[in-house]
Structures are given as structure tokens and as C-alpha cells.
Design a protein around this motif. Structure first.
Motif, short mmCIF file in Angstrom:
data_model
loop_
_atom_site.label_atom_id
_atom_site.label_comp_id
_atom_site.label_asym_id
_atom_site.label_seq_id
_atom_site.Cartn_x
_atom_site.Cartn_y
_atom_site.Cartn_z
N GLY A 82 0.87 -1.29 -0.06
CA GLY A 82 0.14 -0.03 0.01
C GLY A 82 0.96 1.16 -0.01
O GLY A 82 0.36 2.52 -0.09
N ARG A 83 2.35 1.15 -0.05
CA ARG A 83 2.82 2.51 0.22
C ARG A 83 2.72 3.28 -1.06
O ARG A 83 2.88 4.60 -1.01
CB ARG A 83 4.42 1.97 0.21
CG ARG A 83 5.57 3.10 0.24
CD ARG A 83 6.87 2.62 0.46
NE ARG A 83 7.66 3.77 0.26
CZ ARG A 83 9.15 3.39 0.54
NH1 ARG A 83 9.74 2.64 0.72
NH2 ARG A 83 9.79 4.91 0.47
N VAL A 84 2.49 2.70 -2.33
CA VAL A 84 2.52 3.67 -3.40
C VAL A 84 1.37 4.60 -3.24
O VAL A 84 1.29 5.35 -4.17
CB VAL A 84 2.37 2.50 -4.70
CG1 VAL A 84 0.97 1.56 -4.73
CG2 VAL A 84 2.51 3.35 -5.99
N SER A 85 0.37 3.93 -2.55
CA SER A 85 -0.93 5.02 -2.69
C SER A 85 -0.93 5.82 -1.30
O SER A 85 -1.47 6.74 -1.23
CB SER A 85 -2.16 3.88 -2.83
OG SER A 85 -2.22 3.16 -1.93
N ALA A 86 -0.88 5.12 -0.21
CA ALA A 86 -0.88 5.56 1.03
C ALA A 86 0.42 6.38 1.79
O ALA A 86 -0.06 7.37 2.43
CB ALA A 86 -1.04 4.48 2.27
N GLY A 87 1.53 5.94 1.08
CA GLY A 87 2.53 6.77 1.61
C GLY A 87 3.60 5.44 2.67
O GLY A 87 3.06 4.39 2.84
N ASN A 88 4.82 6.22 2.98
CA ASN A 88 5.52 5.27 3.71
C ASN A 88 5.13 5.31 5.32
O ASN A 88 4.54 6.07 5.93
CB ASN A 88 7.13 5.85 3.42
CG ASN A 88 8.32 4.94 3.85
OD1 ASN A 88 7.87 3.65 4.32
ND2 ASN A 88 9.39 5.18 4.09
N LEU A 89 5.90 4.27 5.89
CA LEU A 89 5.38 4.17 7.38
C LEU A 89 6.21 5.63 8.02
O LEU A 89 5.34 5.90 8.98
CB LEU A 89 6.37 2.86 7.72
CG LEU A 89 6.24 2.76 9.42
CD1 LEU A 89 6.42 1.06 9.76
CD2 LEU A 89 7.05 3.50 10.30
N ASN A 166 0.94 2.35 -16.22
CA ASN A 166 1.35 3.69 -16.67
C ASN A 166 0.10 4.52 -16.93
O ASN A 166 -0.13 5.57 -16.55
CB ASN A 166 2.48 3.72 -17.55
CG ASN A 166 3.60 3.41 -17.21
OD1 ASN A 166 4.12 3.52 -15.96
ND2 ASN A 166 4.70 2.95 -18.14
N LEU A 167 -0.76 3.80 -17.69
CA LEU A 167 -2.01 4.19 -17.96
C LEU A 167 -3.09 4.42 -17.07
O LEU A 167 -3.65 5.53 -16.95
CB LEU A 167 -2.60 3.31 -19.42
CG LEU A 167 -4.14 3.83 -19.81
CD1 LEU A 167 -4.18 5.08 -20.22
CD2 LEU A 167 -4.76 2.70 -20.69
N LEU A 168 -3.41 3.16 -16.16
CA LEU A 168 -4.15 3.49 -15.22
C LEU A 168 -3.71 4.43 -13.79
O LEU A 168 -4.57 5.17 -13.42
CB LEU A 168 -4.39 1.91 -14.41
CG LEU A 168 -4.78 1.22 -15.40
CD1 LEU A 168 -4.95 -0.45 -14.82
CD2 LEU A 168 -6.23 1.34 -15.80
N ALA A 169 -2.43 4.46 -13.85
CA ALA A 169 -1.89 5.46 -13.01
C ALA A 169 -2.05 7.00 -12.97
O ALA A 169 -2.23 7.62 -12.32
CB ALA A 169 -0.45 5.20 -12.68
N SER A 170 -2.32 7.27 -14.44
CA SER A 170 -2.74 8.61 -14.82
C SER A 170 -4.33 8.87 -14.67
O SER A 170 -4.81 9.85 -15.03
CB SER A 170 -2.27 8.88 -16.25
OG SER A 170 -3.11 8.01 -17.18
N GLN A 171 -4.97 7.94 -14.20
CA GLN A 171 -6.41 7.88 -14.32
C GLN A 171 -6.92 7.93 -12.60
O GLN A 171 -6.00 7.37 -11.94
CB GLN A 171 -7.28 6.94 -14.95
CG GLN A 171 -6.83 6.70 -16.37
CD GLN A 171 -7.17 8.06 -17.29
OE1 GLN A 171 -8.37 8.50 -16.93
NE2 GLN A 171 -6.40 8.45 -18.18
N THR A 187 0.91 -12.96 -14.83
CA THR A 187 -0.23 -12.41 -14.13
C THR A 187 -0.08 -11.06 -13.28
O THR A 187 0.78 -11.05 -12.69
CB THR A 187 -0.87 -13.63 -13.12
OG1 THR A 187 -0.94 -14.64 -13.67
CG2 THR A 187 -2.22 -12.98 -12.54
N LEU A 188 -0.93 -10.08 -13.78
CA LEU A 188 -1.06 -8.73 -13.23
C LEU A 188 -2.15 -8.74 -12.18
O LEU A 188 -3.24 -9.04 -12.59
CB LEU A 188 -1.16 -7.71 -14.10
CG LEU A 188 -1.20 -6.18 -13.84
CD1 LEU A 188 -0.07 -5.71 -13.04
CD2 LEU A 188 -1.60 -5.27 -14.95
N HIS A 189 -1.77 -8.48 -11.24
CA HIS A 189 -2.72 -7.98 -9.93
C HIS A 189 -2.90 -6.71 -9.73
O HIS A 189 -2.04 -6.18 -9.33
CB HIS A 189 -2.60 -9.08 -8.58
CG HIS A 189 -2.29 -10.65 -9.02
ND1 HIS A 189 -3.11 -11.52 -8.95
CD2 HIS A 189 -1.05 -11.20 -9.26
CE1 HIS A 189 -2.65 -12.55 -9.17
NE2 HIS A 189 -1.40 -12.43 -9.28
N LEU A 190 -4.19 -6.43 -9.59
CA LEU A 190 -4.49 -4.80 -9.17
C LEU A 190 -5.51 -5.03 -8.03
O LEU A 190 -6.40 -5.53 -8.04
CB LEU A 190 -5.11 -4.20 -10.26
CG LEU A 190 -4.22 -3.94 -11.57
CD1 LEU A 190 -5.03 -3.46 -12.58
CD2 LEU A 190 -2.98 -3.37 -11.51
#
Length: 231
Positions: A82-89, A166-171, A187-190
Motif C-alpha cells: 500500500g506504500r504506493v498509494s498511502a505513503g511510507n511508514l 502507466n495508463l491506469l496510474a494517470s486516471q 499475471t498482473l494483480h491490481l
């Protein structure tokens, strides 16, 4: 702590100073989204306390053992997917009580995000691996659990996965984490976290794109499958 992350950092020398007997929750204010905990407290116990109020640590620090402690969690400074969306500890440490090499006890920070009094030593503790001081108590900002969650997966090559991310991150999708596994084709997991309407909208849209979907909501479990079309 419990020694679950002894492999991290330099080689241990001399006799360890154990904090495992220094346990307990000093204070917990669910309405203020802050909890203060003694360093020897097991992480799993604190997570259960937070879950009773439908709250959680947003940084998802890995345990690496059943008895991982809060002190080890903070001083290791590791954050999960979750670091990519919530941030670091480090971003969620509000204050700390520490003991230095001369056995002096000092307090830094507080229980609010905008505490600016004194040096921000509490933010230096995450990732320090216990080299700066002995962490005694730590105040951590917590967050409500998301109203809905989903895991979306599809068979895709690594190059296609990077392009898609890259596409989804811009949306404005409620993306919480991502992971690609495989060799060549994999396999890509989102992972989707957020409001129920936002997650449902993402599921519907991704389904139209040909993604195989598994999702669950609080107290409601559903499964949806669709055929993936690489075109």
C-alpha cells in the motif's frame, strides 16, 4: 523486538537489549485517528485493537514472524504494497519517546500531524534499525478501513503490464497496489480500495476491458468471471 528481522541491517553484536516485556497501549483515540503504543507490543495485537474500531495501519508493514513488535516494525521502516498509494511508514509516525546511549529519556513530536515543536527526531526512527536510540513509545496515525476492496487479475506480459499500469496510474481509479508475477507472460494483480461506488465502477470498467475479476465487499462476497481477450 522479537528478532523477526534480524537478517535486516548489520550483524548483531554483544548482548541484545530486549523490549519484549515493555508492552501495552498507552492511549488510543479512534476519533482522532491516533494510537500510542509501547515498543514491545506485538503488531498483531495492535491490529486487532484497531480492527475493533474498523481502523488499520495504512502502510501494511510486513511482520516476518508471528511475534513481530511495534518497535521492530517502526525501526525497520518497511512498508507493504500500500506504500504506493498511502505513503511510507515514516509518514504516519507522529511522536516518539526514546532512550539515548546515556539512559536519558526524551520525547519528540506529539499526537497530531502539525506538531512542529523541537526537532523532528520521531521521523528519524523509522529505518534507523535501533542505531539512533532505543524506541520506548511511539504515536502512529491510523486510518479507517476502506469501505470496499477488490482484487483484479489478468494474464499479460511484463511489457504490457508496465504500459497498462502507466495508463491506469494517470486516471482517478481507486488503485491501492499492483503486482506482476511471471516469466515472459505472467499475471498482473491490481488491488482496489475505496468507496463502494468507486470500486464497483472500476470493476465494471475493467471487466469491459477483458479483466478476470474477483472481488469482495464488507459482509458481502461475490465472484465475477469474464473471458480475457488479449486484443
Amino acid at each position: 523486538g522479537s528478532g523477526s528481522k534480524d537478517w535486516l541491517g548489520g550483524e548483531l553484536k554483544d548482548a541484545p537489549l530486549s523490549t519484549k516485556d515493555y508492552q501495552g497501549v498507552v492511549s488510543y483515540q479512534p476519533d482522532e485517528l491516533v494510537i500510542t503504543v509501547k515498543s514491545g507490543t506485538p503488531v498483531k495485537e495492535v491490529e486487532l485493537i484497531l480492527a475493533e474500531k474498523n481502523q488499520q495501519f495504512s502502510f501494511e508493514s510486513p511482520h516476518f514472524g508471528p511475534n513481530a513488535t511495534i518497535g521492530g516494525m517502526v525501526c525497520a521502516g518497511l512498508a507493504g504494497p500500500g506504500r504506493v498509494s498511502a505513503g511510507n511508514l515514516r509518514d504516519f509516525v507522529l511522536g516518539a519517546k526514546i532512550m539515548d546511549g546515556q539512559a536519558q529519556i526524551m520525547n519528540f513530536g506529539g499526537t497530531v500531524m502539525k506538531n512542529v515543536a523541537g526537532y523532528d527526531v520521531s521521523r528519524l526512527m523509522p529505518g534507523s534499525l535501533g542505531t539512533l536510540a532505543l524506541l520506548l513509545d511511539v504515536s502512529i496515525k491510523v486510518l479507517p478501513k476502506p469501505a470496499a476492496g477488490a482484487t483484479v487479475s489478468t494474464q499479460i506480459t511484463q511489457a504490457e503490464a508496465i504500459q497498462l499500469m502507466n495508463l491506469l496510474a494517470s486516471q482517478p481509479w481507486p488503485l491501492s497496489a499492483s503486482c506482476w508475477q511471471g516469466d515472459g507472460s505472467g499475471t498482473l494483480h491490481l488491488r482496489l480500495y475505496g468507496a463502494k461506488a468507486a470500486v464497483e465502477s472500476a470493476i465494471q470498467t475493467f471487466g469491459q476491458l477483458g479483466l478476470c475479476i474477483w472481488f469482495s465487499f464488507v459482509n458481502v462476497l461475490k465472484k465475477m468471471f469474464c473471458n480475457f481477450n488479449s486484443n
